[in-house]
Design a protein around this motif. Sequence first.
Motif, PDB file in Angstrom:
ATOM      1  N   VAL A 198       0.837  -1.203   0.000  1.00  0.00           N
ATOM      2  CA  VAL A 198       0.000   0.000   0.000  1.00  0.00           C
ATOM      3  C   VAL A 198       0.864   1.242   0.000  1.00  0.00           C
ATOM      4  CG1 VAL A 198      -1.742   1.296   1.276  1.00  0.00           C
ATOM      5  CG2 VAL A 198      -1.899  -1.190   1.151  1.00  0.00           C
ATOM      6  N   LYS A 199       1.926   1.239   0.817  1.00  0.00           N
ATOM      7  CA  LYS A 199       2.843   2.379   0.871  1.00  0.00           C
ATOM      8  C   LYS A 199       3.565   2.564  -0.459  1.00  0.00           C
ATOM      9  CE  LYS A 199       5.263   5.615   2.987  1.00  0.00           C
ATOM     10  NZ  LYS A 199       4.665   6.892   3.413  1.00  0.00           N
ATOM     11  N   PHE A 200       3.943   1.442  -1.083  1.00  0.00           N
ATOM     12  CA  PHE A 200       4.620   1.517  -2.380  1.00  0.00           C
ATOM     13  C   PHE A 200       3.726   2.167  -3.429  1.00  0.00           C
ATOM     14  CE2 PHE A 200       5.092  -0.353  -6.584  1.00  0.00           C
ATOM     15  CZ  PHE A 200       6.404  -0.021  -6.894  1.00  0.00           C
ATOM     16  N   SER A 223       2.088  -8.328   8.621  1.00  0.00           N
ATOM     17  CA  SER A 223       1.566  -6.966   8.602  1.00  0.00           C
ATOM     18  C   SER A 223       0.889  -6.611   7.285  1.00  0.00           C
ATOM     19  CB  SER A 223       2.701  -5.964   8.858  1.00  0.00           C
ATOM     20  OG  SER A 223       3.730  -6.115   7.900  1.00  0.00           O
ATOM     21  N   GLY A 224       0.756  -7.576   6.365  1.00  0.00           N
ATOM     22  CA  GLY A 224       0.130  -7.302   5.082  1.00  0.00           C
ATOM     23  C   GLY A 224       1.054  -7.683   3.931  1.00  0.00           C
ATOM     24  N   ARG A 225       0.655  -7.334   2.730  1.00  0.00           N
ATOM     25  CA  ARG A 225       1.447  -7.675   1.547  1.00  0.00           C
ATOM     26  C   ARG A 225       2.637  -6.731   1.411  1.00  0.00           C
ATOM     27  NH1 ARG A 225      -2.844  -8.537  -3.288  1.00  0.00           N
ATOM     28  NH2 ARG A 225      -1.327 -10.036  -4.057  1.00  0.00           N
ATOM     29  N   VAL A 226       3.761  -7.292   1.014  1.00  0.00           N
ATOM     30  CA  VAL A 226       5.014  -6.540   0.898  1.00  0.00           C
ATOM     31  C   VAL A 226       5.586  -6.777  -0.493  1.00  0.00           C
ATOM     32  CG1 VAL A 226       7.354  -6.274   1.782  1.00  0.00           C
ATOM     33  CG2 VAL A 226       5.471  -6.724   3.368  1.00  0.00           C
ATOM     34  N   GLU A 253       1.306   4.218  -3.012  1.00  0.00           N
ATOM     35  CA  GLU A 253       1.145   5.641  -2.695  1.00  0.00           C
ATOM     36  C   GLU A 253       2.374   6.442  -3.105  1.00  0.00           C
ATOM     37  OE1 GLU A 253       0.845   8.425   1.322  1.00  0.00           O
ATOM     38  OE2 GLU A 253       0.237   6.321   1.404  1.00  0.00           O
ATOM     39  N   LEU A 254       3.566   5.925  -2.802  1.00  0.00           N
ATOM     40  CA  LEU A 254       4.802   6.627  -3.147  1.00  0.00           C
ATOM     41  C   LEU A 254       5.024   6.660  -4.652  1.00  0.00           C
ATOM     42  CD1 LEU A 254       7.196   5.263  -0.379  1.00  0.00           C
ATOM     43  CD2 LEU A 254       6.150   7.535  -0.509  1.00  0.00           C
ATOM     44  N   TYR A 255       4.669   5.582  -5.330  1.00  0.00           N
ATOM     45  CA  TYR A 255       4.818   5.543  -6.786  1.00  0.00           C
ATOM     46  C   TYR A 255       3.978   6.636  -7.436  1.00  0.00           C
ATOM     47  CZ  TYR A 255       5.046   3.679 -11.536  1.00  0.00           C
ATOM     48  OH  TYR A 255       5.248   3.539 -12.893  1.00  0.00           O
ATOM     49  N   GLU A 256       2.756   6.785  -6.974  1.00  0.00           N
ATOM     50  CA  GLU A 256       1.874   7.806  -7.546  1.00  0.00           C
ATOM     51  C   GLU A 256       2.385   9.214  -7.238  1.00  0.00           C
ATOM     52  OE1 GLU A 256      -2.878   9.048  -7.592  1.00  0.00           O
ATOM     53  OE2 GLU A 256      -2.182   7.317  -6.433  1.00  0.00           O
ATOM     54  N   GLN A 257       2.900   9.420  -6.012  1.00  0.00           N
ATOM     55  CA  GLN A 257       3.416  10.742  -5.645  1.00  0.00           C
ATOM     56  C   GLN A 257       4.653  11.111  -6.464  1.00  0.00           C
ATOM     57  OE1 GLN A 257       4.161  10.639  -1.440  1.00  0.00           O
ATOM     58  NE2 GLN A 257       1.989  10.621  -0.885  1.00  0.00           N
ATOM     59  N   ARG A 258       5.535  10.154  -6.682  1.00  0.00           N
ATOM     60  CA  ARG A 258       6.793  10.471  -7.342  1.00  0.00           C
ATOM     61  C   ARG A 258       6.650  10.579  -8.858  1.00  0.00           C
ATOM     62  NH1 ARG A 258      12.538   7.683  -6.054  1.00  0.00           N
ATOM     63  NH2 ARG A 258      12.072   8.801  -4.124  1.00  0.00           N
ATOM     64  N   ILE A 308      -1.625  -3.916  -9.712  1.00  0.00           N
ATOM     65  CA  ILE A 308      -1.082  -5.149  -9.145  1.00  0.00           C
ATOM     66  C   ILE A 308      -0.714  -6.123 -10.261  1.00  0.00           C
ATOM     67  CG2 ILE A 308      -1.560  -7.073  -7.601  1.00  0.00           C
ATOM     68  CD1 ILE A 308      -1.326  -4.467  -6.162  1.00  0.00           C
ATOM     69  N   ALA A 309      -1.552  -6.126 -11.313  1.00  0.00           N
ATOM     70  CA  ALA A 309      -1.263  -7.015 -12.436  1.00  0.00           C
ATOM     71  C   ALA A 309       0.075  -6.676 -13.090  1.00  0.00           C
ATOM     72  CB  ALA A 309      -2.389  -6.937 -13.463  1.00  0.00           C
ATOM     73  N   ASP A 310       0.371  -5.352 -13.212  1.00  0.00           N
ATOM     74  CA  ASP A 310       1.661  -4.948 -13.779  1.00  0.00           C
ATOM     75  C   ASP A 310       2.819  -5.456 -12.921  1.00  0.00           C
ATOM     76  OD1 ASP A 310       0.547  -3.629 -15.940  1.00  0.00           O
ATOM     77  OD2 ASP A 310       0.352  -1.739 -14.867  1.00  0.00           O
ATOM     78  N   LEU A 311       2.640  -5.407 -11.600  1.00  0.00           N
ATOM     79  CA  LEU A 311       3.705  -5.858 -10.705  1.00  0.00           C
ATOM     80  C   LEU A 311       3.902  -7.368 -10.799  1.00  0.00           C
ATOM     81  CD1 LEU A 311       2.900  -3.684  -7.551  1.00  0.00           C
ATOM     82  CD2 LEU A 311       4.642  -3.271  -9.279  1.00  0.00           C
TER      83      LEU A 311
END
Length: 418
Positions: free
Chosen positions: A313-315, A346-349, A317-322, A329-332
């Motif tokens: 989730v953090k990734f 703690s969730g998906r990493v 968010e940061l990808y969109e900001q930068r 998710i499919a692209d990843l």
Amino acid sequence: MCACDVSKVFPPSLQQLNDAQVNVMHVPATSKNAADEKVKQSLRRFSDQYPAPATVLLITGDMNFAPDLTFLKHRKKHRVILIHNRQARPALLNCADERHQFDDLLARLPDVRQQESRGGDRLCCHLRLTGLPSGGAGRKSKVVNEIQKLVYNCGGRVERVNLTAGDAIIVFPSPGNAARAKHRLHHVVICGSQTFVQFHYKTGQRSRPSRLSSSGAATHATPRKVLYDLAIRHAKVESVSVYCQSDGSLVGTISVPTLYDSQALIAEMHRAVVGTKRIMLAYARTDRPDPYKIRTQVIRLLNDVPSGQLPLVKFMELYEQRFHNTVSIADLFRMRETVTVVDSSSGRVIQLNPMLKTQDHVSFTSRRHRRLGGLDDPSVLPNSDVALEELERVVRHLLETHDGLLHLSSLLDCDVSD
């Protein structure tokens, strides 16, 4: 809210509903009134959660909603606003406190279909129904009545019936109505005969091309011909291409004349079994960014994190900001040689492949100063409030003193050190 089978709705329409803050509820089209029952369920929940005074607005022309609107109006004391079509019956209109005709509300809005047709594209508004039973005048009248009942809700009208040839032509007010009716008429039984339906293009009719992407294509000989033979049964096909991915699987692209043909192919071919393979169909976006560019951006972002991994989730968010863009998710998952998405407590990493990790994380920071790293979280860009003229002067000075190369995350530290 809106209840529908999202797999049979054009992506631009879904995007418009999302932009209008409408909650779209997916209801698989397994039965005739599945979506209606879901809307009725939502109406009952709304009336229980929000007692009077409250207002309910419903867009429908279906007489089946009359009992529910009567219940809301008289038992729950809700104010009922109804937006209906021209065919709505008086009994339904009398159930509402306020009534508006749908066409009147849209009269002053620009017609997107007309704008498209000015560009020379004419989308298909006709369906051809084949496999009808043969018979005389009496049978013809019965066939026409059955077809008319099926297409009435979509605004369809039987233009001609030829029982000798076993076919009928149905005309609709818009291509969207024709596409909806095509799904409803798929393999329907009329007077004991199973029928087949397809778009009917009149002479000289042209349409804007659309493309579909098919993954998991059969790996037998001539997969292109297999895919073409399957697609041509349901829509006009302009071209079919098949290529092999790096993992050895085959991906095909089908070009069809219109978006409505694309929708028909997805409805008929998605998850179909071809040989020993199950194929997956999706709209091929022509505006997709270069996958190599996405891969480079993902590597850059994860390289800026000391551990080379981030919560998913953090990734995102940061990808969109930068990069001022989004990655799915499919692209990843398609970047298996680049990143790995794993589950943790703690969730998906998301983790970067160790082979792609930069050896020294601080190598991005200026070598001119001993104080390296600067930011506690290198994945977050620096934030500073400064006038544009001052920022230009500082950036020019730093670039001149750093041989024309300066990483953005070390900008503030270098400015302070200078």
